[in-house]
Design a protein around this motif. Structure first.
Motif, PDB file in Angstrom:
ATOM      1  N   UNK A   1     -69.808   9.855  12.502  1.00 15.15           N
ATOM      2  CA  UNK A   1     -69.064  10.728  13.425  1.00 15.15           C
ATOM      3  C   UNK A   1     -69.978  11.542  14.346  1.00 15.15           C
ATOM      4  N   UNK A   2     -71.119  11.965  13.856  1.00  9.18           N
ATOM      5  CA  UNK A   2     -72.054  12.715  14.699  1.00  9.18           C
ATOM      6  C   UNK A   2     -72.624  11.827  15.805  1.00  9.18           C
ATOM      7  N   UNK A   3     -72.921  10.580  15.478  1.00 11.25           N
ATOM      8  CA  UNK A   3     -73.433   9.653  16.485  1.00 11.25           C
ATOM      9  C   UNK A   3     -72.371   9.325  17.520  1.00 11.25           C
ATOM     10  N   UNK A   4     -71.133   9.197  17.088  1.00  7.10           N
ATOM     11  CA  UNK A   4     -70.035   8.966  18.035  1.00  7.10           C
ATOM     12  C   UNK A   4     -69.897  10.171  18.963  1.00  7.10           C
ATOM     13  N   UNK A   5     -69.969  11.363  18.406  1.00  4.46           N
ATOM     14  CA  UNK A   5     -69.902  12.577  19.226  1.00  4.46           C
ATOM     15  C   UNK A   5     -71.066  12.618  20.212  1.00  4.46           C
ATOM     16  N   UNK A   6     -72.267  12.268  19.746  1.00  3.36           N
ATOM     17  CA  UNK A   6     -73.441  12.233  20.627  1.00  3.36           C
ATOM     18  C   UNK A   6     -73.195  11.256  21.774  1.00  3.36           C
ATOM     19  N   UNK A   7     -72.593  10.113  21.471  1.00  2.00           N
ATOM     20  CA  UNK A   7     -72.259   9.134  22.499  1.00  2.00           C
ATOM     21  C   UNK A   7     -71.288   9.685  23.523  1.00  2.00           C
ATOM     22  N   UNK A   8     -70.382  10.535  23.082  1.00  2.00           N
ATOM     23  CA  UNK A   8     -69.455  11.173  24.015  1.00  2.00           C
ATOM     24  C   UNK A   8     -70.178  11.998  25.058  1.00  2.00           C
ATOM     25  N   UNK A   9     -71.296  12.577  24.679  1.00  2.00           N
ATOM     26  CA  UNK A   9     -72.084  13.339  25.642  1.00  2.00           C
ATOM     27  C   UNK A   9     -72.812  12.424  26.622  1.00  2.00           C
ATOM     28  N   UNK A  10     -73.058  11.180  26.239  1.00  2.00           N
ATOM     29  CA  UNK A  10     -73.640  10.217  27.181  1.00  2.00           C
ATOM     30  C   UNK A  10     -72.619   9.899  28.271  1.00  2.00           C
ATOM     31  N   UNK A  11     -71.344   9.812  27.886  1.00  2.00           N
ATOM     32  CA  UNK A  11     -70.298   9.613  28.884  1.00  2.00           C
ATOM     33  C   UNK A  11     -70.230  10.821  29.817  1.00  2.00           C
ATOM     34  N   UNK A  12     -70.341  12.015  29.263  1.00  2.00           N
ATOM     35  CA  UNK A  12     -70.348  13.226  30.093  1.00  2.00           C
ATOM     36  C   UNK A  12     -71.535  13.213  31.054  1.00  2.00           C
ATOM     37  N   UNK A  13     -72.705  12.827  30.553  1.00  2.00           N
ATOM     38  CA  UNK A  13     -73.896  12.759  31.406  1.00  2.00           C
ATOM     39  C   UNK A  13     -73.701  11.740  32.521  1.00  2.00           C
ATOM     40  N   UNK A  14     -73.130  10.592  32.187  1.00  2.00           N
ATOM     41  CA  UNK A  14     -72.887   9.552  33.195  1.00  2.00           C
ATOM     42  C   UNK A  14     -71.932  10.053  34.270  1.00  2.00           C
TER      43      UNK A  14
ATOM     44  N   UNK B   1     -88.835   8.882  11.858  1.00  5.83           N
ATOM     45  CA  UNK B   1     -87.816   9.557  12.661  1.00  5.83           C
ATOM     46  C   UNK B   1     -88.018   9.256  14.144  1.00  5.83           C
ATOM     47  N   UNK B   2     -89.263   9.245  14.607  1.00  6.05           N
ATOM     48  CA  UNK B   2     -89.522   8.900  16.005  1.00  6.05           C
ATOM     49  C   UNK B   2     -89.029   7.490  16.312  1.00  6.05           C
ATOM     50  N   UNK B   3     -89.324   6.528  15.442  1.00  7.05           N
ATOM     51  CA  UNK B   3     -88.888   5.150  15.673  1.00  7.05           C
ATOM     52  C   UNK B   3     -87.366   5.058  15.733  1.00  7.05           C
ATOM     53  N   UNK B   4     -86.695   5.748  14.831  1.00  6.37           N
ATOM     54  CA  UNK B   4     -85.222   5.755  14.820  1.00  6.37           C
ATOM     55  C   UNK B   4     -84.699   6.348  16.123  1.00  6.37           C
ATOM     56  N   UNK B   5     -85.247   7.481  16.519  1.00  8.92           N
ATOM     57  CA  UNK B   5     -84.769   8.151  17.727  1.00  8.92           C
ATOM     58  C   UNK B   5     -85.056   7.350  18.986  1.00  8.92           C
ATOM     59  N   UNK B   6     -86.231   6.737  19.068  1.00  8.61           N
ATOM     60  CA  UNK B   6     -86.526   5.926  20.256  1.00  8.61           C
ATOM     61  C   UNK B   6     -85.540   4.761  20.360  1.00  8.61           C
ATOM     62  N   UNK B   7     -85.262   4.118  19.256  1.00  6.64           N
ATOM     63  CA  UNK B   7     -84.298   3.020  19.248  1.00  6.64           C
ATOM     64  C   UNK B   7     -82.906   3.516  19.618  1.00  6.64           C
ATOM     65  N   UNK B   8     -82.496   4.625  19.018  1.00  2.66           N
ATOM     66  CA  UNK B   8     -81.187   5.202  19.303  1.00  2.66           C
ATOM     67  C   UNK B   8     -81.075   5.588  20.777  1.00  2.66           C
ATOM     68  N   UNK B   9     -82.115   6.215  21.316  1.00  4.93           N
ATOM     69  CA  UNK B   9     -82.054   6.636  22.712  1.00  4.93           C
ATOM     70  C   UNK B   9     -81.970   5.434  23.646  1.00  4.93           C
ATOM     71  N   UNK B  10     -82.658   4.344  23.335  1.00  5.21           N
ATOM     72  CA  UNK B  10     -82.553   3.140  24.165  1.00  5.21           C
ATOM     73  C   UNK B  10     -81.120   2.615  24.153  1.00  5.21           C
ATOM     74  N   UNK B  11     -80.497   2.615  22.985  1.00  5.45           N
ATOM     75  CA  UNK B  11     -79.103   2.169  22.888  1.00  5.45           C
ATOM     76  C   UNK B  11     -78.187   3.090  23.689  1.00  5.45           C
ATOM     77  N   UNK B  12     -78.403   4.393  23.601  1.00  5.79           N
ATOM     78  CA  UNK B  12     -77.577   5.342  24.352  1.00  5.79           C
ATOM     79  C   UNK B  12     -77.836   5.257  25.856  1.00  5.79           C
ATOM     80  N   UNK B  13     -79.074   4.972  26.261  1.00 11.89           N
ATOM     81  CA  UNK B  13     -79.365   4.807  27.686  1.00 11.89           C
ATOM     82  C   UNK B  13     -78.614   3.589  28.221  1.00 11.89           C
TER      83      UNK B  13
END
Length: 112
Positions: A36-49, A85-97
């Motif tokens: 649920x936190x990741x889904x919420x984070x994704x919602x902010x990507x829509x806001x940014x877009x 944690x850096x590897x996880x975040x870099x991967x996650x950020x690429x997916x969100x980008x």
């Protein structure tokens, strides 16, 4: 003064497991919190877009490096491995980008 469970570093909250079933039960419980936190984070990507004026603004290298430094520090404070944690975040950020690029195009197509 003793620390409450919330004040302890995250690594100290890891329960001792006697079996793989125990490990999996704990991981599943954490996934129920993380998704649920990741889904919420994704919602902010829509806001940014929606807010950004140009698709070229979607990828912000300075922001990526700021986030990486921040989460590495947080991982260290929580008793975790900053490299993991850096590897996880870099991967996650690429997916969100990639998601934000899709959202940027979708929103412009809809006229928003």
């Amino acid at each position: 003064m003793s620390q409450t469970n919330e004040q302890r570093p995250a690594i100290e909250k890891t329960a001792h497991c006697a079996s793989m079933a125990d490990v999996r039960r704990h991981i599943d419980a954490l996934d129920d919190i993380l998704v649920p936190l990741l889904v919420e984070r994704g919602g902010y990507m829509t806001q940014a877009a929606r807010i950004k004026d140009s698709e070229h603004q979607v990828r912000d290298e300075d922001r990526i490096e700021f986030i990486v430094a921040r989460v590495r520090e947080r991982a260290q404070a929580e008793g975790g491995n900053p490299d993991v944690i850096e590897a996880i975040y870099r991967s996650m950020m690429e997916a969100y980008i990639a998601f934000e690029h899709q959202e940027y195009a979708r929103l412009r197509q809809q006229g928003e």
